[in-house]
Design a protein around this motif. Structure first.
Motif, PDB file in Angstrom:
ATOM      1  N   GLY A  18       0.826  -1.211   0.000  1.00  0.00           N
ATOM      2  CA  GLY A  18       0.000   0.000   0.000  1.00  0.00           C
ATOM      3  C   GLY A  18       0.854   1.252   0.000  1.00  0.00           C
ATOM      4  O   GLY A  18       0.584   2.220  -0.723  1.00  0.00           O
ATOM      5  N   ILE A  19       1.933   1.217   0.813  1.00  0.00           N
ATOM      6  CA  ILE A  19       2.823   2.377   0.869  1.00  0.00           C
ATOM      7  C   ILE A  19       3.531   2.559  -0.469  1.00  0.00           C
ATOM      8  O   ILE A  19       3.662   3.681  -0.967  1.00  0.00           O
ATOM      9  CB  ILE A  19       3.837   2.217   2.024  1.00  0.00           C
ATOM     10  N   LEU A  20       3.973   1.441  -1.072  1.00  0.00           N
ATOM     11  CA  LEU A  20       4.618   1.541  -2.385  1.00  0.00           C
ATOM     12  C   LEU A  20       3.668   2.095  -3.439  1.00  0.00           C
ATOM     13  O   LEU A  20       4.068   2.918  -4.276  1.00  0.00           O
ATOM     14  CB  LEU A  20       5.140   0.161  -2.819  1.00  0.00           C
ATOM     15  N   ALA A  21       2.409   1.673  -3.399  1.00  0.00           N
ATOM     16  CA  ALA A  21       1.426   2.175  -4.361  1.00  0.00           C
ATOM     17  C   ALA A  21       1.215   3.678  -4.171  1.00  0.00           C
ATOM     18  O   ALA A  21       1.139   4.440  -5.144  1.00  0.00           O
ATOM     19  CB  ALA A  21       0.110   1.419  -4.210  1.00  0.00           C
ATOM     20  N   MET A  22       1.137   4.119  -2.915  1.00  0.00           N
ATOM     21  CA  MET A  22       0.970   5.556  -2.650  1.00  0.00           C
ATOM     22  C   MET A  22       2.196   6.327  -3.122  1.00  0.00           C
ATOM     23  O   MET A  22       2.075   7.420  -3.683  1.00  0.00           O
ATOM     24  CB  MET A  22       0.730   5.788  -1.159  1.00  0.00           C
ATOM     25  N   CYS A  23       3.378   5.769  -2.921  1.00  0.00           N
ATOM     26  CA  CYS A  23       4.601   6.434  -3.379  1.00  0.00           C
ATOM     27  C   CYS A  23       4.601   6.580  -4.895  1.00  0.00           C
ATOM     28  O   CYS A  23       5.003   7.626  -5.430  1.00  0.00           O
ATOM     29  CB  CYS A  23       5.829   5.647  -2.919  1.00  0.00           C
ATOM     30  N   ARG A  24       4.139   5.560  -5.602  1.00  0.00           N
ATOM     31  CA  ARG A  24       4.064   5.641  -7.055  1.00  0.00           C
ATOM     32  C   ARG A  24       3.089   6.739  -7.489  1.00  0.00           C
ATOM     33  O   ARG A  24       3.356   7.492  -8.426  1.00  0.00           O
ATOM     34  CB  ARG A  24       3.642   4.282  -7.640  1.00  0.00           C
ATOM     35  N   ASP A  25       1.946   6.812  -6.787  1.00  0.00           N
ATOM     36  CA  ASP A  25       0.961   7.854  -7.098  1.00  0.00           C
ATOM     37  C   ASP A  25       1.534   9.254  -6.871  1.00  0.00           C
ATOM     38  O   ASP A  25       1.345  10.165  -7.690  1.00  0.00           O
ATOM     39  CB  ASP A  25      -0.305   7.667  -6.257  1.00  0.00           C
ATOM     40  N   VAL A  26       2.231   9.410  -5.764  1.00  0.00           N
ATOM     41  CA  VAL A  26       2.825  10.712  -5.459  1.00  0.00           C
ATOM     42  C   VAL A  26       3.864  11.071  -6.516  1.00  0.00           C
ATOM     43  O   VAL A  26       3.934  12.210  -6.993  1.00  0.00           O
ATOM     44  CB  VAL A  26       3.444  10.709  -4.038  1.00  0.00           C
ATOM     45  N   LYS A  27       4.688  10.095  -6.897  1.00  0.00           N
ATOM     46  CA  LYS A  27       5.709  10.327  -7.919  1.00  0.00           C
ATOM     47  C   LYS A  27       5.074  10.743  -9.242  1.00  0.00           C
ATOM     48  O   LYS A  27       5.557  11.652  -9.923  1.00  0.00           O
ATOM     49  CB  LYS A  27       6.547   9.060  -8.096  1.00  0.00           C
ATOM     50  N   ALA A  28       3.948  10.103  -9.619  1.00  0.00           N
ATOM     51  CA  ALA A  28       3.241  10.468 -10.850  1.00  0.00           C
ATOM     52  C   ALA A  28       2.674  11.880 -10.751  1.00  0.00           C
ATOM     53  O   ALA A  28       2.732  12.659 -11.718  1.00  0.00           O
ATOM     54  CB  ALA A  28       2.132   9.459 -11.137  1.00  0.00           C
ATOM     55  N   ASP A  29       2.138  12.235  -9.583  1.00  0.00           N
ATOM     56  CA  ASP A  29       1.599  13.588  -9.404  1.00  0.00           C
ATOM     57  C   ASP A  29       2.702  14.643  -9.509  1.00  0.00           C
ATOM     58  O   ASP A  29       2.516  15.699 -10.115  1.00  0.00           O
ATOM     59  CB  ASP A  29       0.898  13.702  -8.042  1.00  0.00           C
ATOM     60  N   VAL A  30       3.856  14.354  -8.905  1.00  0.00           N
ATOM     61  CA  VAL A  30       4.978  15.293  -8.971  1.00  0.00           C
ATOM     62  C   VAL A  30       5.426  15.472 -10.413  1.00  0.00           C
ATOM     63  O   VAL A  30       5.682  16.598 -10.864  1.00  0.00           O
ATOM     64  CB  VAL A  30       6.130  14.821  -8.056  1.00  0.00           C
ATOM     65  N   ALA A  31       5.507  14.376 -11.164  1.00  0.00           N
ATOM     66  CA  ALA A  31       5.915  14.462 -12.571  1.00  0.00           C
ATOM     67  C   ALA A  31       4.919  15.288 -13.379  1.00  0.00           C
ATOM     68  O   ALA A  31       5.313  16.111 -14.219  1.00  0.00           O
ATOM     69  CB  ALA A  31       6.046  13.057 -13.163  1.00  0.00           C
TER      70      ALA A  31
END
Length: 129
Positions: A18-31
């Motif tokens: 779950g934490i990894l999935a949230m990190c991926r989402d945050v990374k996509a938002d930052v990009a």
């Protein structure tokens, strides 16, 4: 000592995923934000080729009270020309108290003015003349 409850391996894995999935989402938002910021900066640096020609049009003309930059509500005598003419016609013939009594006899309660308002109007508009 009190034992701390340790999550089982399955719960740890689920939490980690779950934490990894949230990190991926945050990374996509930052990009996405970075690309939008770059596009905005490019637009601002390019500027307009021609000046903006949108003219402001005032839909309602301001009242005399606003044109004079006066704060608050206009005085009753300033807003009601009939009442003002009635009062001003009696300045040289009656006292302020007599004028207030005449106003009370000839105008409804919401249009009446007190002797102090009549005196303030006379002082502001006629005393120096």
């Amino acid at each position: 000592m009190a034992e701390q409850h340790m999550p089982r391996n399955a719960e740890r894995i689920a939490t980690a995923q779950g934490i990894l999935a949230m990190c991926r989402d945050v990374k996509a938002d930052v990009a996405r934000l970075e690309s939008e910021t770059e596009a905005l900066l490019a637009t601002l640096e390019a500027g307009h080729e021609t000046p903006v020609e949108a003219r402001l049009q005032r839909t309602v003309q301001p009242s005399q009270h606003l044109r004079e930059h006066r704060p608050g509500r206009p005085k009753k005598l300033a807003a009601d020309p009939e009442l003002r003419a009635f009062v001003e016609a009696r300045f040289n013939q009656m006292t302020f108290e007599q004028i207030a009594d005449e106003v009370a006899q000839n105008f409804p309660p919401e249009r009446r003015v007190a002797k102090s308002a009549i005196h303030a109007w006379w002082h502001a508009h006629y005393k120096r003349k």
